[in-house]
Motif scaffolding. Structure first.
Motif, PDB file in Angstrom:
ATOM      1  N   UNK A 289      26.678 189.240 -14.220  1.00 38.69           N
ATOM      2  CA  UNK A 289      26.711 188.422 -15.440  1.00 38.69           C
ATOM      3  C   UNK A 289      28.108 188.435 -16.031  1.00 38.69           C
ATOM      4  N   UNK A 290      28.698 189.638 -16.141  1.00 35.95           N
ATOM      5  CA  UNK A 290      30.045 189.760 -16.713  1.00 35.95           C
ATOM      6  C   UNK A 290      31.090 189.069 -15.853  1.00 35.95           C
ATOM      7  N   UNK A 291      30.937 189.193 -14.531  1.00 36.86           N
ATOM      8  CA  UNK A 291      31.883 188.520 -13.632  1.00 36.86           C
ATOM      9  C   UNK A 291      31.809 187.013 -13.813  1.00 36.86           C
ATOM     10  N   UNK A 292      30.584 186.508 -13.900  1.00 35.93           N
ATOM     11  CA  UNK A 292      30.423 185.068 -14.089  1.00 35.93           C
ATOM     12  C   UNK A 292      31.000 184.603 -15.413  1.00 35.93           C
ATOM     13  N   UNK A 293      30.825 185.406 -16.470  1.00 35.97           N
ATOM     14  CA  UNK A 293      31.369 185.033 -17.769  1.00 35.97           C
ATOM     15  C   UNK A 293      32.902 184.988 -17.747  1.00 35.97           C
ATOM     16  N   UNK A 294      33.495 185.952 -17.028  1.00 36.60           N
ATOM     17  CA  UNK A 294      34.957 185.964 -16.925  1.00 36.60           C
ATOM     18  C   UNK A 294      35.444 184.720 -16.195  1.00 36.60           C
ATOM     19  N   UNK A 321      20.245 184.533 -18.719  1.00 38.98           N
ATOM     20  CA  UNK A 321      20.785 183.980 -17.476  1.00 38.98           C
ATOM     21  C   UNK A 321      20.395 182.521 -17.319  1.00 38.98           C
ATOM     22  N   UNK A 322      19.162 182.171 -17.623  1.00 36.69           N
ATOM     23  CA  UNK A 322      18.736 180.784 -17.476  1.00 36.69           C
ATOM     24  C   UNK A 322      19.535 179.848 -18.383  1.00 36.69           C
ATOM     25  N   UNK A 323      19.896 180.318 -19.589  1.00 36.76           N
ATOM     26  CA  UNK A 323      20.730 179.497 -20.491  1.00 36.76           C
ATOM     27  C   UNK A 323      22.118 179.287 -19.896  1.00 36.76           C
ATOM     28  N   UNK A 324      22.664 180.355 -19.300  1.00 34.37           N
ATOM     29  CA  UNK A 324      23.992 180.233 -18.689  1.00 34.37           C
ATOM     30  C   UNK A 324      23.963 179.253 -17.529  1.00 34.37           C
ATOM     31  N   UNK A 325      22.863 179.307 -16.726  1.00 34.45           N
ATOM     32  CA  UNK A 325      22.754 178.382 -15.605  1.00 34.45           C
ATOM     33  C   UNK A 325      22.636 176.944 -16.084  1.00 34.45           C
ATOM     34  N   UNK A 326      21.850 176.732 -17.140  1.00 33.56           N
ATOM     35  CA  UNK A 326      21.702 175.380 -17.675  1.00 33.56           C
ATOM     36  C   UNK A 326      23.028 174.853 -18.225  1.00 33.56           C
ATOM     37  N   UNK A 327      23.735 175.739 -18.949  1.00 32.81           N
ATOM     38  CA  UNK A 327      25.003 175.319 -19.553  1.00 32.81           C
ATOM     39  C   UNK A 327      26.034 175.003 -18.485  1.00 32.81           C
ATOM     40  N   UNK A 328      26.165 175.888 -17.508  1.00 27.65           N
ATOM     41  CA  UNK A 328      27.166 175.663 -16.463  1.00 27.65           C
ATOM     42  C   UNK A 328      26.805 174.462 -15.611  1.00 27.65           C
TER      43      UNK A 328
END
Length: 341
Positions: A289-294, A321-328
């Protein structure tokens, strides 16, 4: 089969002895016995013939041949009975032995074979009897209130039926107990337990057969040993999968180990493995998660999306995680729209 037989005596010789001896023609009786393969009877006639009898000498000459013929016939009977037993023709085998036992001079080989065949037949017969007795027990137990209902009737037929049921129950309990004890002696514990358990269910007021407790104890021990053996194999497989992940660090190896442990989620023997693996999953999840955010913060949206998508199987219902996937995914779609002419 050749047997030495004396030639007929002259009429004068026979007549000379017929007025003095109880059996004037023993040679004829020996010949008749031999025709019936009754070598014991033939030998007995020879042995009981008076030495003064005119046929005595001739009969003594026959004696060795009678003994040899008896041995050969006994061997033939034994071999034929063994062949019948191999074909599981038990009645024919035992009838053959019993019919000829007293016809030979030494029946020890026949007796020995019979004693060998008895348990062999029992191993074939008793499973059939056990199956039938269990079916009868199930039928009685499924109609256990029938005797009580019959007691309300005055008709003689009802009383007779109650008596028949009681007798049937009594005989069935005895058979179940006998068969159960037999299978316990053979260390066939499942069959022994089932039969003796039915016997106790049909007579709950009586003490259960001692071998019922023994059978249950043996089976419990076997189940514990089997469970322990299976758990050791499961633990070894779990360790192997977890070691593979520690060595290669691949997410797929972590997912494989987790999938295996999830299949055994109700097994307490793997509780420590599940706990340890869950810690690894959470740590890996947080790291990715942190790697993806960076990456996302540096505008590497596609790479961030790829990493987040890879770890989704670890916690597919994770809201963050699902919110991050939707946003990205929205960002990537917008970028593709902008790239189109």
């Amino acid at each position: 089969m050749n047997v030495y037989k004396a030639s007929s005596l002259t009429l004068a010789t026979v007549l000379a002895g017929c007025t003095t001896f109880a059996n004037p023609h023993p040679e004829n009786d020996v010949s008749a016995a031999l025709e019936q393969h009754d070598y014991a009877k033939a030998a007995q006639i020879i042995e009981q013939t008076d030495p003064k009898h005119p046929q005595y000498a001739i009969l003594q000459e026959q004696y060795a041949g009678v003994r040899l013929a008896s041995q050969e016939y006994r061997l033939h009977v034994v071999q034929q009975a063994e062949e019948l037993a191999r074909k599981q023709q038990w009645d024919a085998a035992f009838t053959l032995l019993e019919t000829n036992r007293d016809k030979v001079l030494d029946s020890s080989a026949i007796d020995e074979l019979r004693n060998t065949l008895v348990p062999m037949e029992a191993r074939q017969l008793n499973p059939l009897l056990a199956e039938r007795r269990q079916a009868q027990a199930q039928a009685l137990l499924s109609n256990k209130d029938l005797a009580l209902h019959l007691a309300d009737f005055h008709a003689l037929a009802a009383k007779q039926e109650r008596q028949a049921l009681a007798k049937e129950r009594e005989l069935l309990i005895a058979d179940l107990t006998t068969l159960g004890n037999y299978f316990a002696d053979q260390e066939q514990w499942v069959q022994a337990r089932n039969l003796l358990r039915y016997a106790h269910q049909l007579a709950p007021e009586a003490e259960p057969a001692p071998k019922l407790a023994q059978a249950q104890q043996v089976l419990n021990n076997e189940q514990r040993r089997a469970r322990a053996k299976r758990n050791r194999a499961l633990q070894a497989e779990a360790e192997q999968l977890m070691t593979r992940y520690r060595r290669n660090g691949q997410l797929q190896s972590l997912l494989s180990a987790r999938a295996f442990l999830n299949q055994q989620k109700n097994n307490p023997a793997l509780a420590s493995h599940r706990k340890r693996l869950e810690q690894w999953c959470r740590r890996r999840f947080a790291e990715e998660i942190n790697t993806g955010e960076a990456l996302y913060a540096h505008g590497q949206y596609r790479e961030a999306y790829r990493i987040w998508k890879q770890i989704a199987p670890l916690y597919p219902d994770n809201e963050e995680l699902n919110k991050k996937l939707e946003r990205s995914e929205r960002v990537l779609n917008n970028l593709r729209d902008l790239e189109q002419p």
